[in-house]
Scaffold this motif. Structure first.
Motif, PDB file in Angstrom:
ATOM      1  N   VAL A  95       0.781  -1.207  -0.255  1.00  0.00           N
ATOM      2  CA  VAL A  95      -0.108  -0.023   0.038  1.00  0.00           C
ATOM      3  C   VAL A  95       0.807   1.296  -0.001  1.00  0.00           C
ATOM      4  O   VAL A  95       1.747   1.507   1.023  1.00  0.00           O
ATOM      5  CB  VAL A  95      -0.980   0.125   1.218  1.00  0.00           C
ATOM      6  N   ASN A  96       0.596   2.194  -0.834  1.00  0.00           N
ATOM      7  CA  ASN A  96       1.377   3.446  -1.141  1.00  0.00           C
ATOM      8  C   ASN A  96       0.668   4.449   0.273  1.00  0.00           C
ATOM      9  O   ASN A  96      -0.544   4.425   0.222  1.00  0.00           O
ATOM     10  CB  ASN A  96       0.878   3.996  -2.430  1.00  0.00           C
ATOM     11  N   PRO A  97       1.335   4.951   1.080  1.00  0.00           N
ATOM     12  CA  PRO A  97       0.810   5.764   2.239  1.00  0.00           C
ATOM     13  C   PRO A  97      -0.185   7.013   1.550  1.00  0.00           C
ATOM     14  O   PRO A  97      -0.965   7.238   2.351  1.00  0.00           O
ATOM     15  CB  PRO A  97       2.180   6.158   3.048  1.00  0.00           C
ATOM     16  N   TYR A  98       0.191   7.428   0.611  1.00  0.00           N
ATOM     17  CA  TYR A  98      -0.779   8.596   0.052  1.00  0.00           C
ATOM     18  C   TYR A  98      -1.957   8.186  -0.338  1.00  0.00           C
ATOM     19  O   TYR A  98      -2.929   8.789   0.013  1.00  0.00           O
ATOM     20  CB  TYR A  98       0.122   9.378  -1.005  1.00  0.00           C
ATOM     21  N   ASN A  99      -2.053   7.133  -1.038  1.00  0.00           N
ATOM     22  CA  ASN A  99      -3.231   6.437  -1.309  1.00  0.00           C
ATOM     23  C   ASN A  99      -4.022   5.835  -0.149  1.00  0.00           C
ATOM     24  O   ASN A  99      -5.403   6.070  -0.244  1.00  0.00           O
ATOM     25  CB  ASN A  99      -2.974   5.170  -2.388  1.00  0.00           C
ATOM     26  N   LEU A 100      -3.291   5.397   0.821  1.00  0.00           N
ATOM     27  CA  LEU A 100      -4.036   5.077   2.037  1.00  0.00           C
ATOM     28  C   LEU A 100      -4.754   6.441   2.872  1.00  0.00           C
ATOM     29  O   LEU A 100      -5.700   6.233   3.367  1.00  0.00           O
ATOM     30  CB  LEU A 100      -3.040   4.350   3.066  1.00  0.00           C
ATOM     31  N   VAL A 101      -4.085   7.365   2.786  1.00  0.00           N
ATOM     32  CA  VAL A 101      -4.633   8.477   3.336  1.00  0.00           C
ATOM     33  C   VAL A 101      -6.096   8.719   2.697  1.00  0.00           C
ATOM     34  O   VAL A 101      -6.763   9.382   3.415  1.00  0.00           O
ATOM     35  CB  VAL A 101      -3.843   9.684   3.523  1.00  0.00           C
ATOM     36  N   GLU A 102      -5.871   9.038   1.437  1.00  0.00           N
ATOM     37  CA  GLU A 102      -7.110   9.091   0.657  1.00  0.00           C
ATOM     38  C   GLU A 102      -8.266   8.024   0.788  1.00  0.00           C
ATOM     39  O   GLU A 102      -9.310   8.749   0.993  1.00  0.00           O
ATOM     40  CB  GLU A 102      -6.932   9.145  -0.885  1.00  0.00           C
ATOM     41  N   ASP A 121       6.127  -0.474   7.497  1.00  0.00           N
ATOM     42  CA  ASP A 121       6.842  -0.589   6.113  1.00  0.00           C
ATOM     43  C   ASP A 121       8.119  -1.421   6.454  1.00  0.00           C
ATOM     44  O   ASP A 121       9.094  -0.825   6.952  1.00  0.00           O
ATOM     45  CB  ASP A 121       7.120   0.724   5.752  1.00  0.00           C
ATOM     46  N   ASN A 122       8.138  -2.706   6.247  1.00  0.00           N
ATOM     47  CA  ASN A 122       9.378  -3.503   6.425  1.00  0.00           C
ATOM     48  C   ASN A 122      10.392  -3.341   5.319  1.00  0.00           C
ATOM     49  O   ASN A 122      11.488  -3.707   5.490  1.00  0.00           O
ATOM     50  CB  ASN A 122       8.907  -4.990   6.686  1.00  0.00           C
ATOM     51  N   THR A 123       9.994  -2.710   4.235  1.00  0.00           N
ATOM     52  CA  THR A 123      11.002  -2.746   3.065  1.00  0.00           C
ATOM     53  C   THR A 123      11.689  -1.612   3.076  1.00  0.00           C
ATOM     54  O   THR A 123      12.728  -1.724   2.376  1.00  0.00           O
ATOM     55  CB  THR A 123      10.239  -2.978   1.901  1.00  0.00           C
ATOM     56  N   GLY A 124      11.258  -0.569   3.550  1.00  0.00           N
ATOM     57  CA  GLY A 124      11.797   0.948   3.194  1.00  0.00           C
ATOM     58  C   GLY A 124      11.768   1.530   2.202  1.00  0.00           C
ATOM     59  O   GLY A 124      12.240   2.655   1.799  1.00  0.00           O
ATOM     60  N   LEU A 125      10.779   0.893   1.287  1.00  0.00           N
ATOM     61  CA  LEU A 125      10.525   1.540  -0.017  1.00  0.00           C
ATOM     62  C   LEU A 125       9.358   2.184  -0.112  1.00  0.00           C
ATOM     63  O   LEU A 125       8.898   2.570  -1.262  1.00  0.00           O
ATOM     64  CB  LEU A 125      10.391   0.463  -0.962  1.00  0.00           C
ATOM     65  N   GLY A 126       8.470   2.230   0.911  1.00  0.00           N
ATOM     66  CA  GLY A 126       6.981   3.109   0.878  1.00  0.00           C
ATOM     67  C   GLY A 126       6.100   2.183   0.401  1.00  0.00           C
ATOM     68  O   GLY A 126       4.920   2.671   0.278  1.00  0.00           O
ATOM     69  N   LYS A 127       6.313   1.042   0.609  1.00  0.00           N
ATOM     70  CA  LYS A 127       4.944   0.090   0.212  1.00  0.00           C
ATOM     71  C   LYS A 127       4.699  -0.716   1.737  1.00  0.00           C
ATOM     72  O   LYS A 127       5.528  -1.372   2.178  1.00  0.00           O
ATOM     73  CB  LYS A 127       5.454  -1.097  -0.662  1.00  0.00           C
ATOM     74  N   MET A 128       3.546  -0.428   2.245  1.00  0.00           N
ATOM     75  CA  MET A 128       3.215  -0.842   3.464  1.00  0.00           C
ATOM     76  C   MET A 128       2.361  -1.876   3.585  1.00  0.00           C
ATOM     77  O   MET A 128       1.534  -2.298   2.639  1.00  0.00           O
ATOM     78  CB  MET A 128       2.194   0.399   4.535  1.00  0.00           C
ATOM     79  N   SER A 129       2.403  -2.798   4.646  1.00  0.00           N
ATOM     80  CA  SER A 129       1.391  -3.686   5.003  1.00  0.00           C
ATOM     81  C   SER A 129       0.510  -3.237   5.848  1.00  0.00           C
ATOM     82  O   SER A 129       0.679  -2.668   6.886  1.00  0.00           O
ATOM     83  CB  SER A 129       2.119  -5.299   5.607  1.00  0.00           C
ATOM     84  N   VAL A 130      -0.762  -3.148   5.670  1.00  0.00           N
ATOM     85  CA  VAL A 130      -1.925  -2.433   6.433  1.00  0.00           C
ATOM     86  C   VAL A 130      -2.888  -3.526   7.202  1.00  0.00           C
ATOM     87  O   VAL A 130      -3.314  -4.591   6.444  1.00  0.00           O
ATOM     88  CB  VAL A 130      -2.585  -1.607   5.653  1.00  0.00           C
ATOM     89  N   PHE A 131      -3.110  -3.411   8.296  1.00  0.00           N
ATOM     90  CA  PHE A 131      -4.103  -4.094   8.990  1.00  0.00           C
ATOM     91  C   PHE A 131      -5.201  -3.039   9.604  1.00  0.00           C
ATOM     92  O   PHE A 131      -4.502  -1.938  10.417  1.00  0.00           O
ATOM     93  CB  PHE A 131      -3.733  -4.817  10.191  1.00  0.00           C
ATOM     94  N   MET A 132      -6.418  -3.158   9.542  1.00  0.00           N
ATOM     95  CA  MET A 132      -7.496  -2.086  10.143  1.00  0.00           C
ATOM     96  C   MET A 132      -8.596  -2.955  10.549  1.00  0.00           C
ATOM     97  O   MET A 132      -8.810  -3.784   9.755  1.00  0.00           O
ATOM     98  CB  MET A 132      -7.515  -0.969   9.055  1.00  0.00           C
TER      99      MET A 132
END
Length: 135
Positions: A95-102, A121-132
Motif C-alpha cells: 500500500v502506498n501511504p498517500y493512497n491510504l490517506v485518501e 513498512d518493512n521494506t523501506g520503499l514506502g510500500k506498507m502492509s496494512v491491518f485495519m
C-alpha cells in the motif's frame, strides 16, 4: 457630627446617578462579551443542526463485499477481509501511504469508522502492509 453635614437632595441624586452610570459602563463590556460568545455558540449549534439535516446519504456500506469492491476499485491488493469480534478486519499488501490517506478519508466521510489501524513498512520503499478494523 452627621447632623452637621448638610447635603442637598439634589447632590445626593446626582451622586446616585453618576454611580449608576459608572456601574453600567463597567458591566457593559462584560455584557457585550457575553452576547458575542452566546451568538458564536448559537451559530455553531445552528451550523451543526444544518449539517445534520442535510448530510449526504452514503452509498458505501460497512460489509465485506462492498468494502472489498471499494478497495479493489482503488487498486489495493487485498490480502484478506473477514468479520471478527471487533468489526471487519482488513489486511492489505503493498500500500502506498498517500493512497491510504485518501482511502481513509473516503471511508470516514462515508460514515465508516476505522477503529484500529496498523501500517508497517518493512521494506523501506514506502510500500506498507496494512491491518485495519472497520465498523
Amino acid at each position: 457630627m452627621i447632623n452637621q453635614l448638610k447635603i442637598d437632595k439634589k447632590y445626593v441624586l446626582i451622586l446616585i446617578t453618576v454611580l449608576n452610570i459608572f456601574l453600567l459602563v463597567l458591566t457593559y463590556g462584560k455584557y457585550r462579551d457575553f452576547i458575542g460568545k452566546y451568538n458564536n455558540e448559537y451559530s455553531k449549534v445552528k451550523e451543526m443542526k444544518f449539517l445534520l439535516n442535510n448530510r449526504i446519504q452514503t452509498s458505501l456500506k460497512a460489509d465485506e463485499t462492498s468494502l472489498s469492491q471499494f478497495l479493489k476499485s482503488k487498486n489495493f491488493e487485498v490480502d484478506s477481509i473477514y468479520t471478527g469480534e471487533n468489526g471487519i478486519e482488513v489486511k492489505l499488501k503493498q500500500v502506498n501511504p498517500y493512497n491510504l490517506v485518501e482511502v481513509i478519508y473516503e471511508l470516514e466521510s462515508n460514515g465508516i469508522n476505522i477503529k484500529n489501524l496498523k501500517a508497517v513498512d518493512n521494506t523501506g520503499l514506502g510500500k506498507m502492509s496494512v491491518f485495519m478494523v472497520v465498523r
